[in-house]
Design a protein around this motif. Structure first.
Motif, mmCIF file in Angstrom:
data_model
loop_
_atom_site.group_PDB
_atom_site.id
_atom_site.type_symbol
_atom_site.label_atom_id
_atom_site.label_comp_id
_atom_site.label_asym_id
_atom_site.label_seq_id
_atom_site.Cartn_x
_atom_site.Cartn_y
_atom_site.Cartn_z
ATOM 1 N N VAL A 1 4.312 -11.297 12.581
ATOM 2 C CA VAL A 1 3.110 -10.471 12.497
ATOM 3 C C VAL A 1 1.959 -11.288 11.912
ATOM 4 O O VAL A 1 2.129 -11.971 10.903
ATOM 5 C CB VAL A 1 3.356 -9.229 11.608
ATOM 6 C CG1 VAL A 1 2.156 -8.296 11.655
ATOM 7 C CG2 VAL A 1 4.621 -8.506 12.028
ATOM 8 N N LEU B 1 -1.623 -10.124 10.997
ATOM 9 C CA LEU B 1 -2.774 -9.220 10.898
ATOM 10 C C LEU B 1 -4.012 -10.027 10.534
ATOM 11 O O LEU B 1 -3.937 -10.925 9.688
ATOM 12 C CB LEU B 1 -2.521 -8.155 9.834
ATOM 13 C CG LEU B 1 -1.529 -7.069 10.233
ATOM 14 C CD1 LEU B 1 -1.460 -6.014 9.125
ATOM 15 C CD2 LEU B 1 -1.963 -6.406 11.538
ATOM 16 N N ALA C 1 -5.242 -1.320 8.574
ATOM 17 C CA ALA C 1 -3.932 -1.948 8.475
ATOM 18 C C ALA C 1 -2.862 -0.910 8.137
ATOM 19 O O ALA C 1 -1.782 -0.882 8.750
ATOM 20 C CB ALA C 1 -3.964 -3.047 7.413
ATOM 21 N N VAL D 1 -2.073 1.265 11.228
ATOM 22 C CA VAL D 1 -1.265 0.597 12.253
ATOM 23 C C VAL D 1 0.178 0.449 11.787
ATOM 24 O O VAL D 1 1.122 0.680 12.537
ATOM 25 C CB VAL D 1 -1.864 -0.780 12.612
ATOM 26 C CG1 VAL D 1 -0.982 -1.479 13.635
ATOM 27 C CG2 VAL D 1 -3.269 -0.624 13.157
ATOM 28 N N LYS D 2 0.334 0.080 10.518
ATOM 29 C CA LYS D 2 1.697 -0.097 10.005
ATOM 30 C C LYS D 2 2.458 1.220 9.982
ATOM 31 O O LYS D 2 3.665 1.256 10.244
ATOM 32 C CB LYS D 2 1.653 -0.686 8.596
ATOM 33 C CG LYS D 2 1.233 -2.148 8.564
ATOM 34 C CD LYS D 2 1.313 -2.652 7.123
ATOM 35 C CE LYS D 2 0.438 -3.858 6.893
ATOM 36 N NZ LYS D 2 0.372 -4.227 5.472
ATOM 37 N N GLU E 1 3.510 1.939 13.460
ATOM 38 C CA GLU E 1 4.595 1.026 13.813
ATOM 39 C C GLU E 1 5.927 1.535 13.257
ATOM 40 O O GLU E 1 6.947 1.517 13.932
ATOM 41 C CB GLU E 1 4.283 -0.364 13.236
ATOM 42 C CG GLU E 1 5.355 -1.414 13.465
ATOM 43 C CD GLU E 1 5.250 -2.088 14.822
ATOM 44 O OE1 GLU E 1 4.254 -1.872 15.541
ATOM 45 O OE2 GLU E 1 6.175 -2.840 15.171
ATOM 46 N N TYR F 1 6.346 -12.666 7.027
ATOM 47 C CA TYR F 1 5.983 -11.355 7.557
ATOM 48 C C TYR F 1 6.516 -11.320 8.998
ATOM 49 O O TYR F 1 5.754 -11.348 9.962
ATOM 50 C CB TYR F 1 4.468 -11.171 7.522
ATOM 51 C CG TYR F 1 3.988 -9.755 7.777
ATOM 52 C CD1 TYR F 1 4.871 -8.708 8.027
ATOM 53 C CD2 TYR F 1 2.624 -9.448 7.762
ATOM 54 C CE1 TYR F 1 4.440 -7.421 8.252
ATOM 55 C CE2 TYR F 1 2.177 -8.159 7.990
ATOM 56 C CZ TYR F 1 3.085 -7.148 8.246
ATOM 57 O OH TYR F 1 2.651 -5.865 8.490
ATOM 58 N N LEU G 1 1.863 -2.724 16.640
ATOM 59 C CA LEU G 1 1.502 -4.049 16.134
ATOM 60 C C LEU G 1 1.533 -5.125 17.230
ATOM 61 O O LEU G 1 1.282 -6.299 16.944
ATOM 62 C CB LEU G 1 2.453 -4.459 14.995
ATOM 63 C CG LEU G 1 2.198 -3.826 13.626
ATOM 64 C CD1 LEU G 1 3.333 -4.171 12.656
ATOM 65 C CD2 LEU G 1 0.861 -4.293 13.045
ATOM 66 N N TYR H 1 -0.887 -7.959 17.511
ATOM 67 C CA TYR H 1 -0.955 -8.840 16.336
ATOM 68 C C TYR H 1 0.333 -9.626 16.134
ATOM 69 O O TYR H 1 0.533 -10.214 15.082
ATOM 70 C CB TYR H 1 -1.246 -8.001 15.084
ATOM 71 C CG TYR H 1 -2.383 -7.052 15.262
ATOM 72 C CD1 TYR H 1 -3.697 -7.527 15.397
ATOM 73 C CD2 TYR H 1 -2.175 -5.674 15.357
ATOM 74 C CE1 TYR H 1 -4.751 -6.653 15.599
ATOM 75 C CE2 TYR H 1 -3.223 -4.803 15.555
ATOM 76 C CZ TYR H 1 -4.508 -5.297 15.674
ATOM 77 O OH TYR H 1 -5.549 -4.435 15.884
ATOM 78 N N MET H 2 1.210 -9.613 17.131
ATOM 79 C CA MET H 2 2.507 -10.258 16.938
ATOM 80 C C MET H 2 2.757 -11.340 17.984
ATOM 81 O O MET H 2 2.354 -11.223 19.138
ATOM 82 C CB MET H 2 3.629 -9.219 17.042
ATOM 83 C CG MET H 2 3.604 -8.232 15.878
ATOM 84 S SD MET H 2 5.199 -7.404 15.632
ATOM 85 C CE MET H 2 5.212 -6.295 17.035
#
Lengths: 92, 92, 92, 92, 92, 92, 92, 92, 92, 92
Positions: free
Chosen positions: C9, C11, C20, C23-24, C27, C50, C73, C76-77
């Motif tokens: 991840v 971010l 943040a 989104v988390k 997720e 992370y 996510l 961002y991954m």
């Protein structure tokens, strides 16, 4: 279900010509049988390398591994398997 | 003449949704036109990645570069081109 | 059919705490739903990173890609997917 | 305490079939004993490679090293160990 | 149980001096507290880099991850964790 | 002055057991002597690998090279040396 | 005691010309002072790159780190330090 | 004296079209002047990439660096320089 | 004109001691002759490795290649050549 | 149509001098014939390495692979092929 596989062949430099020819001949038969039954969909040579990119169409991961590990050249190859999915922009 | 191309898309995280949608829509049209005219032969999604593997059938290197650099997503993609040749064990 | 997936991840450092957290939280819900329905079989944190290693049990490549690309996510991954097969020495 | 371990096997190409079979047979027994006593929790084949991903559940680093270095195939393997922690989104 | 950890710090170039100073000051306190309670056993600077090699003595993987992810600089660091075992030639 | 050294041992697979045992025994003596005189400060096994991380305390680069190149296993090892400096947050 | 250091400079593309000029001017002074006092023994440009290879002659690791981390361009550089020893075939 | 140089261009995605056009136009002029005076001997596009391979014929390393670092796109390019020598099998 | 060269020596483990000594002795003579005539300007051992960093001062690429490929250890070495230019901040 | 090819030669260290000389002599003839018929356009030695960079002018990928795989040194070489296109700033 499709997978892209890159295979890099590394025959030992001290392998006898007879042994090399025999293994390659077996590989060719094995490969062509899989191509004809529709599971080895594409087989392309990488220009300048003793390598190929192939596409396989099999029903699951186990079938692919069984097929790949059964290749006569398997002990002499490095393989990299990439699972493929349908692309949203692909035309049919 | 065939080439395998891997494309990795990296849209800037701060690109507006509208702009992103517009570029992707243009990309889709451009891609599907090339697929229909027979030059973009295969288009597969790499599982888990914003990437694809594609196969192109063009007449030479210049035509391929013109085609790839004309992609609407070209400024946001990393590409790796592998020229392919006929494999001696390929059926047909 | 099993796949090992490593997810890293990243971010953006300038993402707001609110964004943040949102989104988390999404997720987490998405992930737990998939864990409960049996498709996200294992989820482990990589110590000091992370990142996670996960095992998925899905019916094919397309289902896995749909599932992974739907992760909140996902943009961002970085992901790396490894298809797994049954090991001949595995018990049961 | 869990660890993910990737093992890549590289048997010398000139090892006799008898020796190879003997080592693999010992490996299998050793591995299955550890699976049955609950310390070798998962054992998966990497598709297309003479490799596996495994998960071990041991009480500390020393126990894991003793276990891994005792594998009959240890002299022929490259290993990469990743310590795992509980993931905050993991269910149960 | 010991682990070697390499930490590479990447503070954003546009972070304000005040913010940077505050985070570094918190990091120092956090680090020194862990050093004093015996869990952060060694802390060395890598010459020429904004990086360190550290040795931690903790009871398990989860404790190490909790400790590392709690570092004030964690969002700005890349970490690589190597589990260590007793070496048979080590003198006590 | 401290240095972190990673050593990866690669004994040839066709080395006789007697020769291997002799070299390892010499290595052990050499190593323990250096540990006892305070120059080989730490010696840890990397879990799952025939490798170690070591810390040396010597007076300069030449002394370290002389010491390392004198190791009985030196011809069979890959080494990576990282010079260490005092960390400003290190407690004494 | 000698060290080879490779420095790669990465000035942010959005740094103002004034700021860039100021930092470079400070770097030049700092560097030339160290060259004149005999500690920065060699300074060479890598052809085609905003990089240099340098040789330093300092009394220990700590002095080298203090010197390098004091460079005005330090926050914008990647450095790789290689400790050097006397070569047995070196003349004089 | 010949050198092979690979240049990878990375224009910032937020650079204005006007600025980008201006820099590229300057680059083109600079490049063509060097091609005409015989120092930039070859200039080829890498298919699918915003990159080129070039061959330069200059009298020494300093002249090559001066020439390369003077390119208007220099701040936006990664370069890799390979010095070339006459090949014993080269005809003429 | 200066070049930095890194040389990594890999003598085959089964080379006889006599042969190894002979080649190293020739290498030493060849190297010292070049150091004395001013073309092999610096020769440093990399700490912990059977490697060196060297600086050569020759008139062009061809001379450097002739010199390097004439080294008695050339068949057993990996070399990496970096052309150097005058640094604008270098004193004298 | 142009391609840049890098070739790295790795002759086995235990190949007899006679065999090596014979293969190299065949390679030289093969190479010079291709240079004379205009398909092997450039052939340059990489300074310090048993390697070359070459440019080929052939009509398609298949012709290039046939040509490269026919090289007497092909079994002992690693090759990397880069397809080249016309650069928009190239003069003539």
């Amino acid at each position: 279900m499709l997978y892209l596989v890159r295979m890099d062949v590394n025959l030992p430099l001290d392998m006898s010509q007879e042994r090399a020819d025999a293994v390659k001949s077996q590989e060719r038969k094995y490969s062509q049988q899989l191509q004809r039954d529709g599971r080895w969909v594409h087989l392309w040579r990488v220009v300048g390398e003793y390598s190929n990119y192939s596409v396989f169409d099999v029903s699951d991961n186990d079938e692919l591994h069984e097929l790949l590990s059964g290749l006569p050249l398997f002990p002499y190859m490095d393989m990299k398997v990439t699972p493929l999915a349908k692309h949203p922009s692909a035309v049919d």
